[in-house]
Design an enzyme around this catalytic site. Structure first.
Site, mmCIF file in Angstrom:
data_model
loop_
_atom_site.group_PDB
_atom_site.id
_atom_site.type_symbol
_atom_site.label_atom_id
_atom_site.label_comp_id
_atom_site.label_asym_id
_atom_site.label_seq_id
_atom_site.Cartn_x
_atom_site.Cartn_y
_atom_site.Cartn_z
ATOM 1 C CE1 TYR A 1 -3.892 2.270 0.455
ATOM 2 C CE2 TYR A 1 -2.499 3.363 2.083
ATOM 3 C CZ TYR A 1 -3.617 3.360 1.274
ATOM 4 O OH TYR A 1 -4.486 4.420 1.280
ATOM 5 C CG HIS B 1 -4.531 13.504 -0.299
ATOM 6 N ND1 HIS B 1 -3.896 12.733 -1.239
ATOM 7 C CD2 HIS B 1 -5.456 12.693 0.301
ATOM 8 C CE1 HIS B 1 -4.386 11.505 -1.215
ATOM 9 N NE2 HIS B 1 -5.344 11.454 -0.303
ATOM 10 C CG ASN C 1 -1.231 8.019 6.032
ATOM 11 O OD1 ASN C 1 -0.908 6.862 6.226
ATOM 12 N ND2 ASN C 1 -2.461 8.438 6.217
ATOM 13 C CE1 TYR D 1 -20.616 26.168 47.926
ATOM 14 C CE2 TYR D 1 -21.430 25.416 45.802
ATOM 15 C CZ TYR D 1 -21.523 25.445 47.181
ATOM 16 O OH TYR D 1 -22.509 24.755 47.804
ATOM 17 N NE ARG E 1 -16.946 27.185 51.360
ATOM 18 C CZ ARG E 1 -18.157 26.603 51.365
ATOM 19 N NH1 ARG E 1 -18.292 25.326 51.672
ATOM 20 N NH2 ARG E 1 -19.234 27.304 51.039
ATOM 21 C CG PHE F 1 -4.049 6.602 9.495
ATOM 22 C CD1 PHE F 1 -5.401 6.672 9.751
ATOM 23 C CD2 PHE F 1 -3.553 5.488 8.834
ATOM 24 C CE1 PHE F 1 -6.264 5.658 9.355
ATOM 25 C CE2 PHE F 1 -4.407 4.472 8.423
ATOM 26 C CZ PHE F 1 -5.762 4.561 8.683
ATOM 27 C CD GLU G 1 -10.075 8.600 4.965
ATOM 28 O OE1 GLU G 1 -10.607 9.623 5.453
ATOM 29 O OE2 GLU G 1 -9.040 8.643 4.287
#
Length: 543
Positions: free
Chosen positions: A60, A90, A205, A304, A307, A356, A443
């Site tokens: 791949y 991309h 990637n 609060y 404290r 990834f 994906e």
């Protein structure tokens, strides 16, 4: 001191040192560790010698397409074009560019991932990344467009295109936004750079953009924790609060380590204080309705936001510690796909996996966002009390100096800080639980880690300003009542903090000023750590 890039020992603080200029305005240099260089070169030599032919098994991204084209062989004759086309395909980011420190952190972290020697790029690519970083060549990288799975593909593709001298890419060099090729040439490098097999995939990637955001946000959050403790102590003394809530016996009964640590810090900063005593409370402050000579009612316990400081700051401390562990591991991890491993027989094997995927970073950033948003929320509630005499036990309304009506005081400073708190509430909504499938369901689960990192970083920046606002306003409050309360000294740590603040921002005793300037000065104090340094110089290191 040069930061060594070896894939194993890089720290969060190292990332910040390289990403941001030091006090002299210069960036720390990075250098590829010689042993890491040798390992990368040896792995790549095997790849080129053994796998770079058209009869090699499908691997791949080495000799196949990506995504759903994973079973389509790419011929060696097409390899150079394929690498370039992978980056082009991309580079789909949108929006404003990342800031310089994020871009620099991305470049460093990508090089460090390569140095771990699981990615298989050419060593020339790693060295080019580091050389450009050291030369101040900063790719223009849009902030939006990554889903944080299959890595931060879009932003890293923009980085890759710039580093490789693509005609369409841009870089910032010496403060100017230029075509990447022009910037590279001006810096003395060859704009032309050929990508070898898998180089493009290795570059784009990995969840490195998310990690860069996470590392810087975590670094800043860690620095902010002590500032918040100091700011609280100044507010407490301005309102002459009660110290019993920080007694070690109380925190032994609920033994969370972060909570106990904060209580110890507060008591150390407040050590020697007489301002938090009943006799100090008997002094009538300017906007207190009590008549002079009338003793104050016993305080017994505070609200609060005063404290419960250990119970709110404490979880933030523990959250940051957890996030530091996650980010520290990610920094020295290989996060692309596939990864290359020594097969134990003198060769290497390529194995596809899912490193990834940015879920670790995404969830860590969501936790950081929630913890820091609440740290800012409690700080804003304390500073809000300072401007209201019915809640501050008589401090001048709005912390006003000068003529009433003509001057207004700090009321709108509180409004601005409340705006940041409301913004943080929206940004703290977790993003790591969101997922939209992409690329024809190749994906089918994503992390959304880049958005998680972006919003966590924004929240931390907002909280820096909120805590700076509390420091500024508490210092003003203490200055206004100093003539009345001079017989009741502040704690040693508080006094050191006040002196550090006043050295930069004198008290506003003559009316309203351009508060934006003072707020910026207070923010610079927080980011520089000067107040913490002053306090620790007076009382020793805080936890």
């Amino acid at each position: 001191m040069t930061v060594k890039v070896d894939g194993a020992k890089l720290k969060i603080r190292d990332v910040a040192r390289v990403a941001r200029p030091n006090g002299n305005g210069r960036f720390e240099k990075a250098a590829l560790h010689p042993e890491a260089r040798e390992r990368i070169a040896a792995t790549r030599a095997y790849i080129d010698r053994t796998w770079m032919h058209d009869d090699a098994p499908l691997m791949y991204a080495f000799n196949t397409g990506v995504g759903l084209f994973k079973d389509q062989r790419v011929l060696i004759a097409d390899m150079a074009a394929y690498q370039q086309k992978t980056v082009y395909a991309h580079a789909t980011g949108v929006g404003e560019p990342f800031s310089e420190d994020v871009t620099r952190a991305m470049m460093l972290l990508r090089a460090n991932a390569f140095a771990s020697n699981y990615s298989g790029p050419r060593v020339e690519l790693v060295e080019r990344l580091i050389a450009f970083l050291n030369a101040g060549l900063h790719p223009v990288i849009p902030q939006k467009g990554s889903v944080g799975a299959s890595g931060d593909l879009a932003p890293l593709a923009h980085m890759a295109g710039a580093v490789c001298g693509f005609a369409e890419a841009e870089m910032i060099y010496k403060g100017r936004r230029l075509p990447a090729r022009e910037a590279i040439a001006k810096a003395g490098f060859d704009p032309d750079f050929d990508l070898g097999a898998k180089d493009a995939s290795a570059l784009i990637n990995g969840s490195t953009t998310s990690l860069a955001l996470g590392a810087l946000a975590t670094f800043d959050a860690r620095k902010l924790l002590k500032q918040a403790d100091i700011a609280m102590c100044l507010s407490l003394e301005a309102m002459r609060g009660e110290l019993a809530a920080f007694d070690p016996r109380v925190h032994k009964a609920r033994p969370h380590p972060g909570q106990a640590r904060i209580a110890r810090n507060l008591l150390r900063i407040l050590d020697g204080s007489k301002r938090c005593s009943q006799s100090a409370r008997d002094v009538v402050f300017p906007d207190e309705p009590r008549q002079p000579g009338t003793p104050a009612s016993p305080r017994v316990q505070d609200v609060y936001s005063l404290r419960c400081t250990p119970q709110v700051h404490g979880p933030a401390v523990e959250a940051v510690e957890y996030v530091e562990r996650i980010i520290g591991t990610e920094i020295n991890s290989a996060t692309d796909n596939p990864l290359i491993f020594d097969d134990g027989t003198g060769g290497y094997v390529s194995i596809s996996g899912g490193h990834f995927h940015g879920q670790y970073v995404a969830q860590a950033m969501d936790l950081l966002a929630i913890a820091m948003a609440d740290l800012g929320a409690i700080s804003e509630r304390r500073l809000a009390r300072l401007v209201d005499p019915t809640m501050s036990y008589g401090l001048p309304r709005n912390l006003l100096a000068g003529k009433r009506g003509l001057n207004t005081g700090f009321a709108t400073v509180q409004c601005s800080m409340s705006a940041l708190v409301m913004e943080n509430r929206g940004l703290a909504t977790p993003g790591s639980v969101d997922s939209i499938p992409g690329k024809s369901n190749a994906e089918d689960h994503v992390s959304n880690s880049t958005w998680c990192g972006r919003k966590a970083r924004t929240i931390v920046e907002n909280v820096e300003q909120i805590v700076a606002g509390e420091l500024l306003m508490a210092a003003q409050a203490l200055s206004l009542v100093e003539p009345l309360a001079k017989d009741y000294p502040l704690g040693k740590g508080s006094q050191a903090a006040i002196e550090a603040i006043r050295a930069v921002i004198p008290p506003a005793l003559d009316g309203d000023r351009w508060y934006a300037t003072e707020m910026r000065q207070a923010l610079d104090l927080v980011r520089s750590g000067a107040v913490v340094e002053a306090v620790e110089g007076a009382i020793g290191a805080l936890e």
